[in-house]
Design a protein around this motif. Sequence first.
Motif, PDB file in Angstrom:
ATOM      1  N   UNK A   1       0.814  -1.210   0.000  1.00  0.00           N
ATOM      2  CA  UNK A   1       0.000   0.000   0.000  1.00  0.00           C
ATOM      3  C   UNK A   1       0.844   1.255   0.000  1.00  0.00           C
ATOM      4  N   UNK A   2       0.291   2.326  -0.552  1.00  0.00           N
ATOM      5  CA  UNK A   2       0.992   3.614  -0.528  1.00  0.00           C
ATOM      6  C   UNK A   2       1.074   4.147   0.900  1.00  0.00           C
ATOM      7  N   UNK A   3       0.046   3.883   1.664  1.00  0.00           N
ATOM      8  CA  UNK A   3       0.006   4.304   3.058  1.00  0.00           C
ATOM      9  C   UNK A   3       0.255   3.075   3.930  1.00  0.00           C
ATOM     10  N   UNK A   4       1.367   3.040   4.678  1.00  0.00           N
ATOM     11  CA  UNK A   4       1.671   1.862   5.489  1.00  0.00           C
ATOM     12  C   UNK A   4       0.645   1.590   6.581  1.00  0.00           C
ATOM     13  N   UNK A   5      -0.213   2.577   6.874  1.00  0.00           N
ATOM     14  CA  UNK A   5      -1.218   2.408   7.916  1.00  0.00           C
ATOM     15  C   UNK A   5      -2.469   1.694   7.395  1.00  0.00           C
ATOM     16  N   UNK A   6      -2.590   1.587   6.080  1.00  0.00           N
ATOM     17  CA  UNK A   6      -3.753   0.920   5.501  1.00  0.00           C
ATOM     18  C   UNK A   6      -3.340  -0.389   4.841  1.00  0.00           C
ATOM     19  N   UNK A   7      -4.232  -1.341   4.817  1.00  0.00           N
ATOM     20  CA  UNK A   7      -3.969  -2.643   4.210  1.00  0.00           C
ATOM     21  C   UNK A   7      -5.019  -2.921   3.146  1.00  0.00           C
ATOM     22  N   UNK A   8      -4.564  -3.283   1.969  1.00  0.00           N
ATOM     23  CA  UNK A   8      -5.456  -3.578   0.846  1.00  0.00           C
ATOM     24  C   UNK A   8      -5.768  -5.066   0.834  1.00  0.00           C
ATOM     25  N   UNK A   9      -6.974  -5.409   1.259  1.00  0.00           N
ATOM     26  CA  UNK A   9      -7.393  -6.810   1.280  1.00  0.00           C
ATOM     27  C   UNK A   9      -8.417  -7.115   0.184  1.00  0.00           C
ATOM     28  N   UNK A  10      -8.419  -6.283  -0.840  1.00  0.00           N
ATOM     29  CA  UNK A  10      -9.305  -6.490  -1.991  1.00  0.00           C
ATOM     30  C   UNK A  10      -8.518  -6.932  -3.212  1.00  0.00           C
ATOM     31  N   UNK A  11      -7.430  -6.229  -3.495  1.00  0.00           N
ATOM     32  CA  UNK A  11      -6.650  -6.480  -4.702  1.00  0.00           C
ATOM     33  C   UNK A  11      -5.563  -7.524  -4.446  1.00  0.00           C
ATOM     34  N   UNK A  12      -4.815  -7.851  -5.480  1.00  0.00           N
ATOM     35  CA  UNK A  12      -3.879  -8.966  -5.421  1.00  0.00           C
ATOM     36  C   UNK A  12      -2.466  -8.556  -5.808  1.00  0.00           C
ATOM     37  N   UNK A  13      -1.488  -9.105  -5.104  1.00  0.00           N
ATOM     38  CA  UNK A  13      -0.113  -9.016  -5.558  1.00  0.00           C
ATOM     39  C   UNK A  13       0.160 -10.193  -6.502  1.00  0.00           C
ATOM     40  N   UNK A  14       1.342 -10.280  -7.114  1.00  0.00           N
ATOM     41  CA  UNK A  14       1.588 -11.369  -8.067  1.00  0.00           C
ATOM     42  C   UNK A  14       1.354 -12.759  -7.490  1.00  0.00           C
ATOM     43  N   UNK A  15       1.747 -12.969  -6.252  1.00  0.00           N
ATOM     44  CA  UNK A  15       1.507 -14.281  -5.621  1.00  0.00           C
ATOM     45  C   UNK A  15       0.012 -14.576  -5.534  1.00  0.00           C
ATOM     46  N   UNK A  16      -0.749 -13.622  -5.027  1.00  0.00           N
ATOM     47  CA  UNK A  16      -2.187 -13.814  -4.912  1.00  0.00           C
ATOM     48  C   UNK A  16      -2.840 -14.028  -6.257  1.00  0.00           C
ATOM     49  N   UNK A  17      -2.382 -13.273  -7.262  1.00  0.00           N
ATOM     50  CA  UNK A  17      -2.948 -13.398  -8.608  1.00  0.00           C
ATOM     51  C   UNK A  17      -2.723 -14.804  -9.166  1.00  0.00           C
ATOM     52  N   UNK A  18      -1.542 -15.354  -8.950  1.00  0.00           N
ATOM     53  CA  UNK A  18      -1.244 -16.694  -9.455  1.00  0.00           C
ATOM     54  C   UNK A  18      -2.136 -17.750  -8.799  1.00  0.00           C
ATOM     55  N   UNK A  19      -2.345 -17.621  -7.497  1.00  0.00           N
ATOM     56  CA  UNK A  19      -3.182 -18.593  -6.790  1.00  0.00           C
ATOM     57  C   UNK A  19      -4.628 -18.505  -7.284  1.00  0.00           C
ATOM     58  N   UNK A  20      -5.149 -17.291  -7.395  1.00  0.00           N
ATOM     59  CA  UNK A  20      -6.535 -17.104  -7.825  1.00  0.00           C
ATOM     60  C   UNK A  20      -6.722 -17.547  -9.275  1.00  0.00           C
ATOM     61  N   UNK A  21      -5.771 -17.226 -10.134  1.00  0.00           N
ATOM     62  CA  UNK A  21      -5.860 -17.642 -11.539  1.00  0.00           C
ATOM     63  C   UNK A  21      -5.891 -19.164 -11.647  1.00  0.00           C
ATOM     64  N   UNK A  22      -5.144 -19.837 -10.795  1.00  0.00           N
ATOM     65  CA  UNK A  22      -5.149 -21.299 -10.791  1.00  0.00           C
ATOM     66  C   UNK A  22      -6.515 -21.841 -10.388  1.00  0.00           C
ATOM     67  N   UNK A  23      -7.152 -21.209  -9.389  1.00  0.00           N
ATOM     68  CA  UNK A  23      -8.509 -21.614  -9.005  1.00  0.00           C
ATOM     69  C   UNK A  23      -9.465 -21.486 -10.187  1.00  0.00           C
ATOM     70  N   UNK A  24      -9.335 -20.398 -10.923  1.00  0.00           N
ATOM     71  CA  UNK A  24     -10.217 -20.161 -12.069  1.00  0.00           C
ATOM     72  C   UNK A  24     -10.033 -21.247 -13.126  1.00  0.00           C
ATOM     73  N   UNK A  25      -8.787 -21.589 -13.422  1.00  0.00           N
ATOM     74  CA  UNK A  25      -8.554 -22.620 -14.439  1.00  0.00           C
ATOM     75  C   UNK A  25      -9.068 -23.981 -13.971  1.00  0.00           C
ATOM     76  N   UNK A  26      -8.969 -24.245 -12.666  1.00  0.00           N
ATOM     77  CA  UNK A  26      -9.512 -25.507 -12.143  1.00  0.00           C
ATOM     78  C   UNK A  26     -11.021 -25.592 -12.383  1.00  0.00           C
ATOM     79  N   UNK A  27     -11.710 -24.477 -12.169  1.00  0.00           N
ATOM     80  CA  UNK A  27     -13.156 -24.452 -12.385  1.00  0.00           C
ATOM     81  C   UNK A  27     -13.500 -24.530 -13.867  1.00  0.00           C
ATOM     82  N   UNK A  28     -12.705 -23.878 -14.709  1.00  0.00           N
ATOM     83  CA  UNK A  28     -12.959 -23.925 -16.146  1.00  0.00           C
ATOM     84  C   UNK A  28     -12.832 -25.337 -16.690  1.00  0.00           C
ATOM     85  N   UNK A  29     -11.925 -26.112 -16.146  1.00  0.00           N
ATOM     86  CA  UNK A  29     -11.764 -27.495 -16.604  1.00  0.00           C
ATOM     87  C   UNK A  29     -13.014 -28.317 -16.298  1.00  0.00           C
TER      88      UNK A  29
END
Length: 230
Positions: free
Chosen positions: A191-219
Motif C-alpha cells: 500500500x501507498x500508506x503503510x497504515x492501511x492494508x489492501x485486502x481487496x486487490x492482489x499481488x503477483x503471488x495472490x494473482x497466481x493462486x486465484x488464476x489457478x482456481x479459475x482454471x480448475x473451475x474452467x476445466x
Amino acid sequence: MLRRTFLLLALSFSISTSHADEPRTKVALAGDSTVTDTAGWGAAFAKLLGPKAECLNFARGGQSTKSFRDSGNWKKVLDSKPAYILIQFGHNDMPGKGPNRETDPETTYRQNLITFIDEARAIGAQPIIVTSLTRRVFDKDKIRGELKPYADAATKVAAEKQVPLVDLFTRSVDLHNKLGIAESDTFNPPGKDPKTTDRTHLNPHGAEVIATLITEELRKTAPDLAKLLK
C-alpha cells in the motif's frame, strides 16, 4: 541428396510458418480492478493459456456492471470479436459506490448480467460468468463475505441462462478460511500508506493462486475453453 535436403527444409519451414500464422482464439476478460493485469488476476490467468489462445483484458478499475456498459467498455469487448468472454463484477455494484455504479443484486445487477450474456451470444461468443472474488476481510476467524448476494445472483443467472459458471466467490472464501488471516495477508499488494492494508486487490503471488482456481473451475464447467489452457 542436396535436392532432397532442400525440399525437406522447405517443407519444414512451410509447416512452421503455417502454424505461426494460425489465428489464436481470443479470450476476453470483462470486470473491475480485481480482474485487471495490475491489481487482479488477469495477467496471471493469461500466462496459463496455451499458445493457441490470446487473452484480451478489458477490465477496468472502479467498474460495475452498470458503469462498464455506460463507459463504453463493454462495446470494446464485443468489438474485439472474442470466442469467450469471462465476466466478473460485484465489488463496485455494492451500496455506497454512488448512483453511477450501484446495482441491486436481485434486479439491476441480475438484468445487466443477462444483457451481457445475450449480447455476447449475439456475436457468437461464449459468455462465462465468474462470481466475485472475495475480499480478504475476516470477522474473527472467518471471511466476512459481504459480496455473497452478488455471487448468489450471478450463480442463479448462469443457471437460468445455461452458461458456464466459475464460482470464484465460493472457491476464494473457502481458500481464505482455510489459510487464515496471516497467510491470506500474503496476497495483499503493497500500500501507498503503510497504515492501511489492501485486502481487496492482489499481488503477483495472490494473482497466481486465484488464476489457478479459475482454471480448475474452467476445466469442470467449460471444457472447450479448458482445451486452450496449458
